[in-house]
Design an enzyme around this catalytic site. Structure first.
Site, PDB file in Angstrom:
ATOM      1  N   ILE A 203       5.864  -2.126  -1.929  1.00 17.53           N
ATOM      2  CA  ILE A 203       4.944  -2.071  -1.142  1.00 17.53           C
ATOM      3  C   ILE A 203       3.737  -1.884  -1.426  1.00 17.53           C
ATOM      4  CG2 ILE A 203       4.724  -0.513   1.038  1.00 17.53           C
ATOM      5  CD1 ILE A 203       7.619   0.067   1.541  1.00 17.53           C
ATOM      6  N   GLY A 206       0.116   2.521  -6.898  1.00 13.24           N
ATOM      7  CA  GLY A 206      -0.844   3.523  -7.099  1.00 13.24           C
ATOM      8  C   GLY A 206      -0.717   3.908  -8.424  1.00 13.24           C
ATOM      9  N   SER A 208       0.149   6.755  -9.617  1.00 19.13           N
ATOM     10  CA  SER A 208       1.579   7.269 -10.102  1.00 19.13           C
ATOM     11  C   SER A 208       2.861   6.358 -10.141  1.00 19.13           C
ATOM     12  CB  SER A 208       1.851   8.598  -9.233  1.00 19.13           C
ATOM     13  OG  SER A 208       1.893   8.181  -7.927  1.00 19.13           O
ATOM     14  N   GLY A 209       2.465   5.362  -9.930  1.00 14.62           N
ATOM     15  CA  GLY A 209       3.609   4.175  -9.715  1.00 14.62           C
ATOM     16  C   GLY A 209       3.619   3.412  -8.494  1.00 14.62           C
ATOM     17  N   LYS A 210       4.906   2.809  -8.226  1.00 15.40           N
ATOM     18  CA  LYS A 210       4.890   1.957  -7.318  1.00 15.40           C
ATOM     19  C   LYS A 210       5.648   2.603  -6.127  1.00 15.40           C
ATOM     20  CE  LYS A 210       4.254  -2.186  -9.885  1.00 15.40           C
ATOM     21  NZ  LYS A 210       4.836  -3.269 -10.823  1.00 15.40           N
ATOM     22  N   VAL A 211       5.463   2.059  -4.812  1.00 13.74           N
ATOM     23  CA  VAL A 211       6.040   2.554  -3.686  1.00 13.74           C
ATOM     24  C   VAL A 211       6.952   1.454  -3.180  1.00 13.74           C
ATOM     25  CG1 VAL A 211       5.585   3.262  -1.431  1.00 13.74           C
ATOM     26  CG2 VAL A 211       3.954   4.022  -2.985  1.00 13.74           C
ATOM     27  N   LYS A 226       8.576   6.796  -2.360  1.00 12.46           N
ATOM     28  CA  LYS A 226       7.636   7.144  -3.435  1.00 12.46           C
ATOM     29  C   LYS A 226       8.577   7.861  -4.486  1.00 12.46           C
ATOM     30  CE  LYS A 226       3.289   8.945  -4.350  1.00 12.46           C
ATOM     31  NZ  LYS A 226       1.758   9.110  -3.788  1.00 12.46           N
ATOM     32  N   ASP A 319      -8.514  13.150  -2.278  1.00 10.33           N
ATOM     33  CA  ASP A 319      -8.488  11.558  -2.601  1.00 10.33           C
ATOM     34  C   ASP A 319      -8.649  10.868  -1.296  1.00 10.33           C
ATOM     35  OD1 ASP A 319      -8.220   9.642  -4.581  1.00 10.33           O
ATOM     36  OD2 ASP A 319      -6.078   9.560  -4.637  1.00 10.33           O
TER      37      ASP A 319
HETATM   38  N1  LIG Z   1       4.152   4.760   3.531  1.00  9.68           N
HETATM   39  C1  LIG Z   1       3.827   3.638   3.223  1.00  9.68           C
HETATM   40  N2  LIG Z   1       3.750   2.743   3.947  1.00  9.68           N
HETATM   41  C2  LIG Z   1       3.128   1.429   3.467  1.00  9.68           C
HETATM   42  N3  LIG Z   1       2.684   1.510   2.355  1.00  9.68           N
HETATM   43  C3  LIG Z   1       2.508   2.518   1.787  1.00  9.68           C
HETATM   44  C4  LIG Z   1       3.035   3.731   2.073  1.00  9.68           C
HETATM   45  N4  LIG Z   1       2.666   4.515   0.848  1.00  9.68           N
HETATM   46  C5  LIG Z   1       2.222   4.012   0.094  1.00  9.68           C
HETATM   47  N5  LIG Z   1       1.959   2.828   0.386  1.00  9.68           N
HETATM   48  C6  LIG Z   1       1.135   1.765  -0.329  1.00  9.68           C
HETATM   49  O1  LIG Z   1       1.244   2.222  -1.809  1.00  9.68           O
HETATM   50  C7  LIG Z   1      -0.105   2.329  -2.291  1.00  9.68           C
HETATM   51  C8  LIG Z   1       0.226   3.586  -3.312  1.00  9.68           C
HETATM   52  O2  LIG Z   1       0.606   4.564  -2.808  1.00  9.68           O
HETATM   53  P1  LIG Z   1       0.224   6.128  -2.917  1.00  9.68           P
HETATM   54  O3  LIG Z   1      -1.281   6.177  -2.799  1.00  9.68           O
HETATM   55  O4  LIG Z   1       1.137   7.088  -2.232  1.00  9.68           O
HETATM   56  O5  LIG Z   1       0.607   6.120  -4.536  1.00  9.68           O
HETATM   57  P2  LIG Z   1      -0.272   6.880  -5.650  1.00  9.68           P
HETATM   58  O6  LIG Z   1       0.527   6.529  -7.036  1.00  9.68           O
HETATM   59  O7  LIG Z   1      -0.412   8.405  -5.502  1.00  9.68           O
HETATM   60  O8  LIG Z   1      -1.650   6.248  -5.465  1.00  9.68           O
HETATM   61  P3  LIG Z   1      -3.018   6.687  -6.056  1.00  9.68           P
HETATM   62  O9  LIG Z   1      -3.400   5.726  -7.164  1.00  9.68           O
HETATM   63  O10 LIG Z   1      -3.758   6.595  -4.938  1.00  9.68           O
HETATM   64  O11 LIG Z   1      -2.845   8.042  -6.542  1.00  9.68           O
HETATM   65  C9  LIG Z   1      -0.739   2.708  -1.024  1.00  9.68           C
HETATM   66  O12 LIG Z   1      -2.331   2.376  -1.494  1.00  9.68           O
HETATM   67  C10 LIG Z   1      -0.306   1.871  -0.054  1.00  9.68           C
HETATM   68  O13 LIG Z   1      -0.859   0.283  -0.107  1.00  9.68           O
END
Ligand SMILES: Nc1ncnc2c1ncn2[C@@H]1O[C@H](COP(=O)(O)OP(=O)(O)OP(=O)(O)O)[C@@H](O)[C@H]1O
Length: 568
Positions: A203, A206, A208-211, A226, A319
């Site tokens: 999806i 980011g 910290s990895g992929k969602v 996540k 953030d």
């Molecule tokens: N609930 C959700 N529904 C749809 N897309 C989502 C959702 N949560 C996250 N995403 C997608 O996944 C991406 C990464 O999620 P998130 O920001 O939580 O991860 P992260 O690894 O913490 O990112 P960052 O690099 O900002 O620290 C988001 O920018 C968004 O595009």
């Protein structure tokens, strides 16, 4: 149906009593209510338990497991304390109908709720969400004149939420790791695959990895999953996200699992799936063309509400950026904007400033770059940057060489040097630019607060759309449109100017933008022992797919070209 509440304490997380939601969704601290003698009325306490989607006993709505009422007239200022204790000997059949017996300060304590009140409830949830909600209808007596007495009293609905920070897992007795007693949230320890089908669909990506996508095995509903490597940082993220996830502009958490894959303990957070993706993606999809003021105002009204909720709870997100604003729908009309990713969120101790570097460089305030101590106002700076980007298509501060953070860019951030070039900003209201200026004030103590921001005309006045005037007659003073001074303060920015627009996924992916302010250690590869999530976890933690770098200059952005020409 109700069991009597013996003792209820309503408290807050942070330094406020609670949060009052009016019908217009503005939130006011309970203190305002307490200090006002205008309000009378009754209230009902309800405690809620959450049922994981997989729980077949899950009712359609949260069960009301405790119900009692009280008079809240008049709540005297002496009662305006973060704790709100009510003695109610009797249950709903015989409402106590009396004032709260006392209220008292105890900032360090958390909500205390006598769980015996739910013990006998037939549908006692297996996982307590343990939020306490005070729903009240308040009569506004002050607005009634003597002649009006017959009239129906004006009423306002309030709802005060408080969360209890406890860990109650479905498997009794599960607790957070040692030393993290504060970082609590309910979680399941059974394999997530019992309840969800984890798909290979990515999806989002980011730091910290992929969602990933996952599907409820009961009804097929799609959710976002996540996966975080368990540890204090991950627990803090989940804990703080969990505390605020009931707000309508915060991404909801549906379920949390603690599962171990190949000996590596993980926290798996099942969140509502935001169909519209993140705001940066949407913005880029339409060519990073500036959004109309009206639309930006609407988005910021929603995200501002979330930030106010967080700040009320003394939580700094740290953030805020377009990637972390999620859209529930692809359709603008239906879309609700929600704040997500609490990976950097922090709740500073009262009167303590935060020190750890955070934020993404384009959104980082001077005090973060200077490694000075800072507070929640860092979120306001980031909001200012986000608004600037949405209204123009480019950020206020950027490296002239496409770097995530250059010495020159850093210097410009610290000095607050940015511009509203006529060609892009001439049709933007002065009041909107003023609001951005208030947000991008370098001294955090002078920066506008979320409360003032939410009262600003940008939020309340709904700036109207305007037709660009081709830049010939900007109507702006000279001061409005200077070129940003070029600060040649390091080899980085002494090169001939050629801009790469930094609002690009590139910064998130290969340039590791954050490493300039926060070194990031990639988690080692996780090995799933469960077939179903094996692939998903692999790509999630390590990045199983290459990124495609997208430079704005190679993407043929007209905005980029204009900006490049402008600088040169
Ligand atoms: N609930 C959700 N529904 C749809 N897309 C989502 C959702 N949560 C996250 N995403 C997608 O996944 C991406 C990464 O999620 P998130 O920001 O939580 O991860 P992260 O690894 O913490 O990112 P960052 O690099 O900002 O620290 C988001 O920018 C968004 O595009």
């Amino acid at each position: 149906m109700t069991t009597g509440c013996n003792r209820l304490h309503l408290s807050v997380v942070g330094d406020r009593v609670g949060w009052i939601w009016r019908d217009n969704h503005r939130i006011e601290p309970l203190a305002s209510l307490c200090h006002s003698s205008r309000y009378t009325g009754s209230a009902a306490f309800t405690t809620f338990g959450s049922f994981p989607p997989s729980d077949t006993r899950r009712p359609s709505a949260f069960p009301q497991i405790c119900d009692s009422s009280l008079d809240i007239e008049p709540l005297k200022s002496t009662m305006c304390d973060p704790f709100f204790e009510m003695d109610s000997e009797s249950g709903a059949d015989e409402p106590p109908n009396k004032r709260p017996s006392q209220m008292f300060f105890s900032l360090d304590d958390m909500l205390t709720l006598d769980m015996s009140v739910v013990a006998d409830y037939p549908l006692t949830p297996t996982t307590y969400q343990q939020n306490l909600c005070l729903d009240a209808t308040i009569e506004d007596r002050a607005t009634l004149s003597d002649d009006d007495e017959e009239d129906e009293a004006k009423t306002a609905n309030i709802c005060i939420h408080a969360s209890k920070a406890v860990t109650i897992s479905q498997e009794a007795g599960q607790r957070g790791p040692k030393g993290s007693e504060e970082l609590n949230f309910p979680y399941n320890t059974r394999p997530i695959t019992e309840d969800y089908t984890v798909s290979e669909e990515i999806i989002g990506v980011g730091e910290s990895g992929k969602v990933m996508a996952c599907y409820d095995k009961n009804d097929g509903t799609k959710y976002a999953l996540k996966v975080l490597r368990d540890g204090p940082k991950a627990r803090r993220e989940v804990h703080l996200h969990y505390l605020v996830c009931n707000h309508k502009n915060v991404v909801s958490i549906m379920d949390i699992y603690e599962n171990t894959f190949g000996g590596v303990k993980c926290l798996l957070v099942v969140m509502e799936f935001a169909e519209g993706g993140d705001l940066l993606g949407r913005f880029e999809q339409q060519g990073s063309k500036p959004y109309p003021e009206e639309k930006v105002s609407e988005i910021m009204t929603e995200i501002g509400a979330a930030v106010m909720y967080l700040h009320d709870m003394n939580i700094a997100h740290r953030d805020i950026k377009l990637e972390n604003i999620l859209c529930t729908s692809k359709n603008d009309e239906e879309c609700v904007y929600k704040l997500g990713d609490f990976g950097f969120a922090k709740r500073p101790e009262r009167n303590h400033l935060m020190e750890s570097p955070c934020c993404t460089p384009f959104y980082a305030p001077p005090e973060v770059l200077s490694r000075e101590r800072y507070d929640k106002s860092c979120d306001m700076w980031s909001l200012g940057v986000a608004i600037y980007i949405l209204l123009s298509g480019y950020p206020p501060f950027y490296s002239y060489h496409g770097k995530p953070l250059s010495p020159g860019m850093q210097e410009r951030i610290k000095s607050g040097l940015y511009a509203f070039p006529n060609e892009d900003w001439d049709c933007i209201k002065d009041t909107t630019k003023d609001e951005i200026r208030h947000l991008l004030i370098t001294d955090p103590s002078n920066r506008t607060s979320i409360y003032n921001f939410m009262k600003s005309s940008f939020i309340t006045g709904r700036p109207s759309m305007c037709i660009p005037s081709n830049g010939s007659d900007s109507g702006l003073s000279e001061a409005e449109s200077p070129l940003p001074p070029l600060i040649l303060d390091g080899s980085d920015d002494e090169q001939p100017l050629s801009i790469r627009m930094p609002v690009s996924r590139k910064t998130e992916a290969t340039m590791s933008a954050r490493t300039f302010v926060k070194p990031v250690t990639k988690a080692p590869r996780l090995h799933s022992i469960q077939e179903e999530v094996n692939w998903a976890l692999d790509v999630m933690r390590l990045g199983g797919q290459d990124y495609t770098e997208t430079f704005m200059d190679t993407a043929g952005s007209s905005l980029f070209n204009r900006r490049t020409a402008w600088h040169q």
